[in-house]
Design an enzyme around this catalytic site. Structure first.
Site, PDB file in Angstrom:
ATOM      1  N   ASN A 163       5.335 -36.410  24.719  1.00 54.91           N
ATOM      2  CA  ASN A 163       5.049 -36.990  23.425  1.00 54.91           C
ATOM      3  C   ASN A 163       5.793 -38.318  23.244  1.00 54.91           C
ATOM      4  O   ASN A 163       5.204 -39.385  23.317  1.00 54.91           O
ATOM      5  CB  ASN A 163       5.415 -35.993  22.321  1.00 54.91           C
ATOM      6  CG  ASN A 163       4.918 -36.413  20.964  1.00 54.91           C
ATOM      7  OD1 ASN A 163       4.550 -37.564  20.767  1.00 54.91           O
ATOM      8  ND2 ASN A 163       4.892 -35.512  20.024  1.00 54.91           N
ATOM      9  N   ASP A 164       7.101 -38.223  23.089  1.00 54.19           N
ATOM     10  CA  ASP A 164       7.869 -39.428  22.808  1.00 54.19           C
ATOM     11  C   ASP A 164       7.772 -40.462  23.924  1.00 54.19           C
ATOM     12  O   ASP A 164       7.758 -41.657  23.667  1.00 54.19           O
ATOM     13  CB  ASP A 164       9.335 -39.063  22.577  1.00 54.19           C
ATOM     14  CG  ASP A 164       9.479 -38.123  21.390  1.00 54.19           C
ATOM     15  OD1 ASP A 164       8.727 -38.305  20.426  1.00 54.19           O
ATOM     16  OD2 ASP A 164      10.322 -37.216  21.443  1.00 54.19           O
ATOM     17  N   VAL A 165       7.693 -39.999  25.167  1.00 56.95           N
ATOM     18  CA  VAL A 165       7.721 -40.946  26.287  1.00 56.95           C
ATOM     19  C   VAL A 165       6.391 -41.681  26.451  1.00 56.95           C
ATOM     20  O   VAL A 165       6.275 -42.560  27.295  1.00 56.95           O
ATOM     21  CB  VAL A 165       8.092 -40.256  27.613  1.00 56.95           C
ATOM     22  CG1 VAL A 165       9.488 -39.669  27.532  1.00 56.95           C
ATOM     23  CG2 VAL A 165       7.088 -39.194  27.993  1.00 56.95           C
ATOM     24  N   VAL A 166       5.385 -41.317  25.655  1.00 59.89           N
ATOM     25  CA  VAL A 166       4.124 -42.053  25.696  1.00 59.89           C
ATOM     26  C   VAL A 166       3.767 -42.577  24.302  1.00 59.89           C
ATOM     27  O   VAL A 166       2.623 -42.922  24.043  1.00 59.89           O
ATOM     28  CB  VAL A 166       2.961 -41.178  26.219  1.00 59.89           C
ATOM     29  CG1 VAL A 166       3.169 -40.833  27.678  1.00 59.89           C
ATOM     30  CG2 VAL A 166       2.810 -39.915  25.401  1.00 59.89           C
TER      31      VAL A 166
ATOM     32  N   SER B 235      11.509 -34.769  19.231  1.00 58.56           N
ATOM     33  CA  SER B 235      12.344 -35.653  18.424  1.00 58.56           C
ATOM     34  C   SER B 235      11.834 -35.756  16.991  1.00 58.56           C
ATOM     35  O   SER B 235      12.463 -36.373  16.152  1.00 58.56           O
ATOM     36  CB  SER B 235      12.379 -37.035  19.045  1.00 58.56           C
ATOM     37  OG  SER B 235      11.114 -37.627  18.949  1.00 58.56           O
TER      38      SER B 235
END
Lengths: 459, 96
Positions: free
Chosen positions: A385-388, A426
């Site tokens: 999620n956060d890394v994209v 996050s």
């Protein structure tokens, strides 16, 4: 030749083995051998340690060895690859505890019961302090990673004041203890309790996507604690090995921080996600069925998997690999793009995909995939999620703004496999889901991918 | 032992540690970390003396717990690292 000299020569040999071992751990082809070498080094150091003339009774040692070896080997064998981060955290905590205890025991003085010198006292206190922080910090990290306790950051008003007081108290009692080192001193208990407390306070404000940093930082601490214990009892090999681990842990920590474009102090003190919330995102997501996903994939010439912790939770790595193989047979180029902080520890995804037999040449780092992401026909985001999250690139208000991401939104099509619309670890919203070229494949990742695989089989 | 001498060793080891790790590919970060973690169980070699020393029962007990804890770290750490590394396979090399 005295026994002491032989032991020290043996320590040199094991130091060399540790160094070569670590060096070889730096390349996938030699890593396993490197780990073996370092284990041999450890064995030599342990045998040498046993020859110390100060040892008069072996019963306690034997009991400790047996209990430790049993617990360690059983848990190492039983642990699931997905739970590796919390396992490493636990092992790390036990290493820190050992250093703490060695420091504590050193307060009772040498064989002749001579008073402990100030220098020794200082190193003893350091061993207790850093060991203590490592123990409770690791235990808390274990709790967060295994989600036995809430994984988010815990921040409260006055936290800094409390921490400052804690630190001041710790320094004060350390100084008092250093002036009169004795295991019966009240100051000793103050140092012990306060450092254990500091470990808790240090880890609670860190959560979510920052956990990989914490793990590698705690790893570094446990090395430094061993190093301090080495000074406390005047043992070379503890100093050398401890310093090696401490330094390497620091480097890894640094790499993790860079991968998130944040400074270490920002990670440690800011309380991720608790600071500010990016703007809410409005829009509609476009769901896709397993069958439609299959049609698109069947026609695709270049597919890139982007795994995240969700893949670990769903245990989807094997079925992902299966789909990858089918696609390759179909004449498609398959890669796996791995963000440096995907998962809950550095390199977590690589381990899982390796478990599923994906050759490591197919695993690409962020810097390798991003320049050619536009040629990717379908980027399949599995539980990441956060890394994209494109907010990191274009929304200055987002808590993750500035973090380098895998730019899957620039691929021709993006499939996002997701259980539901809840936000990531996050707690940050992700505009990727609302993009024109994004299709959401809702449901358990393993079931969804398995569905696509069987579509391939039936055609 | 001489304090200056020990500090000398410490400083050199730190530099060596930095040099050794600075260029490791991300693929190996987890095994590297757990391998390094196993090395930090080196406290074991120091815990023996506390566990076996003559002068204090209390130091012995603390030492015994330290030995057990450090052994968990060492044995578990190496085994888990080996388990992970055994899974890393090259496309060309180790294909069964």
């Amino acid at each position: 030749m005295s026994l002491d000299l032989i032991a020290n020569l043996a320590y040199i040999v094991s130091a060399i083995l540790f160094i070569f071992g670590l060096k070889m751990l730096g390349s996938p082809a030699t890593a396993r051998k490197g780990n073996g070498l370092s284990a041999v080094g450890m064995l030599i150091a342990v045998v040498a340690g046993l020859t110390d003339q100060g040892i008069v009774s072996y019963e306690f040692i034997v009991i400790g060895l047996i209990v430790g070896a049993l617990l360690g080997s059983v848990s190492a064998r039983l642990v699931e690859m997905t739970s590796m981060p919390e396992m490493v955290a636990l092992f790390n905590g036990s290493g820190g505890a050992a250093s703490l205890l060695v420091g504590w025991a050193a307060l009772y003085g040498g064989g002749d019961a001579a008073p402990v010198s100030t220098f020794i006292a200082v190193t003893v206190i350091l061993a207790i302090l850093i060991g203590g922080v490592t123990v409770t910090g690791s235990l808390l990290a274990y709790g967060k990673l295994s989600e036995r306790i809430g994984s988010g950051a815990i921040v409260f008003t006055g936290q800094r004041v409390v921490n400052s007081l804690l630190l001041a108290g710790l320094i004060g009692s350390s100084v008092m203890l250093a002036m009169d080192p004795s295991p019966d001193s009240t100051w000793f208990y103050a140092v012990l309790v306060l450092s254990l407390l500091l470990g808790v306070m240090a880890v609670i404000p860190i959560g979510g996507a920052d956990m990989p940093v914490v793990i590698s930082l705690l790893n570094s601490y446990s090395g430094i604690a061993a190093c301090a214990a080495g000074f406390a009892i005047g043992n070379n090999i503890l100093i050398v090995a401890g310093a090696l681990v401490g330094a390497s842990g620091m480097i890894l920590t640094n790499i993790m921080c860079k991968a998130m474009n944040r400074s270490l102090s920002n990670v440690l003190f800011s309380g991720f996600g608790a600071v500010k919330q990016g703007k809410a995102i409005e829009g509609e997501v476009k769901p896709i069925s397993v069958q439609d996903a299959y049609y698109i994939l069947e026609a695709a010439g270049n597919v890139c998997f982007v795994p995240g912790y969700g893949m670990a939770v769903a245990q989807a790595q094997h079925v992902v690999k299966e789909l990858g193989e089918l696609l390759e047979k179909n004449g498609c180029e398959v890669t796996y793009a791995i963000h440096p902080v995907a998962g809950r520890m550095p390199g977590h995804m690589n381990v899982l995909l390796a478990e599923a037999d994906v050759p490591y040449e197919q695993l690409l780092e962020m810097d390798e995939i991003n320049p050619r992401i536009e040629q990717v026909d379908v980027a399949i985001v599995i539980g990441a999620n956060d890394v994209v999250n494109p907010s990191a690139r274009n929304d200055p208000d987002s808590p993750i703004y500035g973090m380098p991401i895998i730019n899957v939104d620039k691929a021709k099509t993006v499939f996002v496999l997701k259980r539901s619309m809840a936000s990531g670890f996050s707690g940050v919203d992700n505009p990727l889901f609302f993009n024109e070229n994004t299709r959401m494949l809702f449901g358990d990742a393993k079931t969804s991918i398995g569905g696509v695989v069987s579509e391939f089989g039936s055609s | 032992m001489d304090i200056v001498f020990l500090t000398f060793i410490l400083v050199l080891s730190i530099f060596l540690g930095f040099e050794l790790i600075s260029k490791v590919p991300a693929t190996l970060h987890t095994p590297l970390m757990s391998g390094a973690n196993a090395i930090s169980g080196i406290t074991l070699a120091g815990a023996f003396i506390s566990a076996g020393i003559a002068n204090s029962e209390m130091a012995n007990i603390l030492g015994a717990i330290a030995v057990a804890m450090a052994t968990i770290n060492v044995v578990g750490g190496y085994m888990v690292t080996d388990r992970m590394l055994a899974m890393f396979k090259s496309k060309t090399g180790a294909k069964k």
